[in-house]
Write a protein that holds these residues in place. Structure first.
Motif, PDB file in Angstrom:
ATOM      1  N   TYR A   1     -22.418  24.827  31.613  1.00 21.26           N
ATOM      2  CA  TYR A   1     -22.816  25.298  32.936  1.00 21.26           C
ATOM      3  C   TYR A   1     -24.104  24.594  33.378  1.00 21.26           C
ATOM      4  O   TYR A   1     -24.230  24.149  34.538  1.00 21.26           O
TER       5      TYR A   1
ATOM      6  N   PHE B   1     -27.653  30.086  46.210  1.00 16.88           N
ATOM      7  CA  PHE B   1     -26.763  29.560  45.170  1.00 16.88           C
ATOM      8  C   PHE B   1     -27.530  29.273  43.877  1.00 16.88           C
ATOM      9  O   PHE B   1     -27.055  29.557  42.778  1.00 16.88           O
TER      10      PHE B   1
ATOM     11  N   GLU C   1     -18.626  29.184  49.576  1.00 16.28           N
ATOM     12  CA  GLU C   1     -19.349  30.301  48.952  1.00 16.28           C
ATOM     13  C   GLU C   1     -18.883  31.633  49.544  1.00 16.28           C
ATOM     14  O   GLU C   1     -18.624  32.599  48.810  1.00 16.28           O
TER      15      GLU C   1
ATOM     16  N   ILE D   1     -15.482  32.632  48.251  1.00 15.67           N
ATOM     17  CA  ILE D   1     -15.509  33.164  46.882  1.00 15.67           C
ATOM     18  C   ILE D   1     -16.107  34.570  46.857  1.00 15.67           C
ATOM     19  O   ILE D   1     -15.514  35.511  46.341  1.00 15.67           O
ATOM     20  N   GLU D   2     -17.294  34.710  47.433  1.00 13.72           N
ATOM     21  CA  GLU D   2     -18.071  35.936  47.265  1.00 13.72           C
ATOM     22  C   GLU D   2     -17.675  37.058  48.230  1.00 13.72           C
ATOM     23  O   GLU D   2     -18.011  38.223  47.994  1.00 13.72           O
TER      24      GLU D   2
ATOM     25  N   GLN E   1     -18.875  27.642  40.210  1.00 14.50           N
ATOM     26  CA  GLN E   1     -18.527  28.987  40.664  1.00 14.50           C
ATOM     27  C   GLN E   1     -17.360  29.562  39.865  1.00 14.50           C
ATOM     28  O   GLN E   1     -17.326  30.763  39.572  1.00 14.50           O
ATOM     29  N   ASN E   2     -16.414  28.695  39.500  1.00 13.57           N
ATOM     30  CA  ASN E   2     -15.269  29.162  38.717  1.00 13.57           C
ATOM     31  C   ASN E   2     -15.701  29.603  37.318  1.00 13.57           C
ATOM     32  O   ASN E   2     -15.199  30.601  36.785  1.00 13.57           O
TER      33      ASN E   2
ATOM     34  N   ARG F   1     -18.697  30.677  36.621  1.00 11.99           N
ATOM     35  CA  ARG F   1     -19.515  31.883  36.848  1.00 11.99           C
ATOM     36  C   ARG F   1     -18.651  33.134  36.967  1.00 11.99           C
ATOM     37  O   ARG F   1     -19.000  34.208  36.478  1.00 11.99           O
TER      38      ARG F   1
ATOM     39  N   TYR G   1     -19.596  22.066  42.645  1.00 15.66           N
ATOM     40  CA  TYR G   1     -19.901  23.420  43.119  1.00 15.66           C
ATOM     41  C   TYR G   1     -18.778  24.394  42.765  1.00 15.66           C
ATOM     42  O   TYR G   1     -19.031  25.497  42.237  1.00 15.66           O
TER      43      TYR G   1
ATOM     44  N   ASN H   1     -28.116  32.464  41.906  1.00 16.13           N
ATOM     45  CA  ASN H   1     -26.890  32.937  41.252  1.00 16.13           C
ATOM     46  C   ASN H   1     -26.516  32.080  40.047  1.00 16.13           C
ATOM     47  O   ASN H   1     -26.038  32.586  39.034  1.00 16.13           O
ATOM     48  N   SER H   2     -26.719  30.758  40.168  1.00 18.65           N
ATOM     49  CA  SER H   2     -26.387  29.842  39.065  1.00 18.65           C
ATOM     50  C   SER H   2     -27.280  30.100  37.853  1.00 18.65           C
ATOM     51  O   SER H   2     -26.811  30.143  36.709  1.00 18.65           O
TER      52      SER H   2
END
Length: 296
Positions: free
Chosen positions: A122, A99, A193, A196-197, A158-159, A161, A154, A102-103
């Protein structure tokens, strides 16, 4: 004549495992007590032929033996619990690098696109989340309020991103005391996660994730539901991409649940359901945890 743990065991007296005992300094000390007291009893009995003295000395050595065995078992149990706690922290730490990478990539993307406002927003959320993860990873249990805060940061990250591709909600049963009901930290995170992914990333419209905390009897029911493509289709996509992260998250979570049961005797039940298998009108995945209520 020397009385040792080996001889006690041969006589049917339960003693701690020697391999475990050797981890503690008390092992040699206890053997020394047993040898000394046996010599003491033998001397008194054979020198004086005194049954009364023998009885008193026998009670003394039995008491000391039982006390030593109790202390050794207690120390061994504490040692085992420390090992389990370390394993828990290690398992938690394995979830985070993916994570974090990716962030940081998303922040880099905003900078390259010359969008300092979004990059700053962010980064601020990312810093808050990292702080919460670091705080939570040192604890075996956290309040539901703290877990909700972590999940919210979190999901927000992710939203951002994914360009606000999905909607999300976190609901808590009004009967739950957020500040006093405790659960293990970050049980839901790897499955959010995955949702989402590997799930809603393939949905073009109205993608959503729902996180729910409900009080069921004396347990907390934690659910993560998405309307993505479901477990079966997701597995096929991952097989093509050779992406093992989804199954890794499941394995790590199973290990955590097993270790929590070893350390605290708390049985957490976990289930993963492909919703399309239950109804033709539904799609997505439902991950559930039934956690015994723990109060602080």
């Amino acid at each position: 004549m020397h009385l040792s743990f080996k001889k006690l065991s041969a006589r049917g007296i339960p003693v701690p495992n020697q391999i475990d005992c050797k981890k503690h300094k008390l092992y040699k000390f206890t053997n020394m007590i047993l040898s000394y007291n046996h010599h003491f009893i033998t001397t008194i009995f054979f020198a004086n032929n005194n049954w009364s003295a023998f009885t008193i000395a026998g009670i003394a050595v039995l008491t000391l033996t039982l006390l030593a065995i109790f202390i050794l078992n207690f120390r061994a149990a504490k040692y085992k619990q420390k090992i389990i706690a370390l394993e828990q922290k290690l398992l938690l730490s394995q979830m985070n690098p993916h994570f974090v990478f990716n962030s940081l990539t998303a922040i880099q993307s905003y900078i390259f696109r010359n969008d300092p406002y979004q990059a700053g927003k962010y980064l601020a959320n990312f810093a808050k989340l990292v702080r919460l993860i670091l705080e939570n990873s040192r604890l075996e249990f956290i309040t539901i309020a703290k877990e909700k805060e972590t999940i919210n940061h979190y999901l927000e990250l992710q939203n951002l991103r994914f360009g606000k591709k999905f909607e999300y909600s976190i609901t808590i049963d009004p009967d739950i005391d957020e500040e006093h009901h405790n659960i293990p930290p970050m049980l839901a995170q790897p499955f959010i996660e995955n949702a989402i992914e590997h799930g809603i990333i393939h949905v073009s419209l109205n993608a959503s994730i729902q996180v729910r905390f409900q009080l069921v009897g004396n347990s907390i029911l934690l659910e993560v539901e998405d309307n993505g493509i479901g477990v079966e289709k997701s597995a096929k996509f991952n097989q093509k991409k050779r992406d093992d992260h989804q199954s890794l998250a499941t394995r790590i979570t199973h290990e955590r649940i097993k270790n929590l049961k070893k350390a605290y005797g708390k049985s957490i039940k976990m289930s993963i359901v492909d919703l399309s298998k239950k109804s033709e009108d539904k799609k997505g995945t439902l991950v559930s945890f039934l956690i015994p209520a723990i109060h602080n």
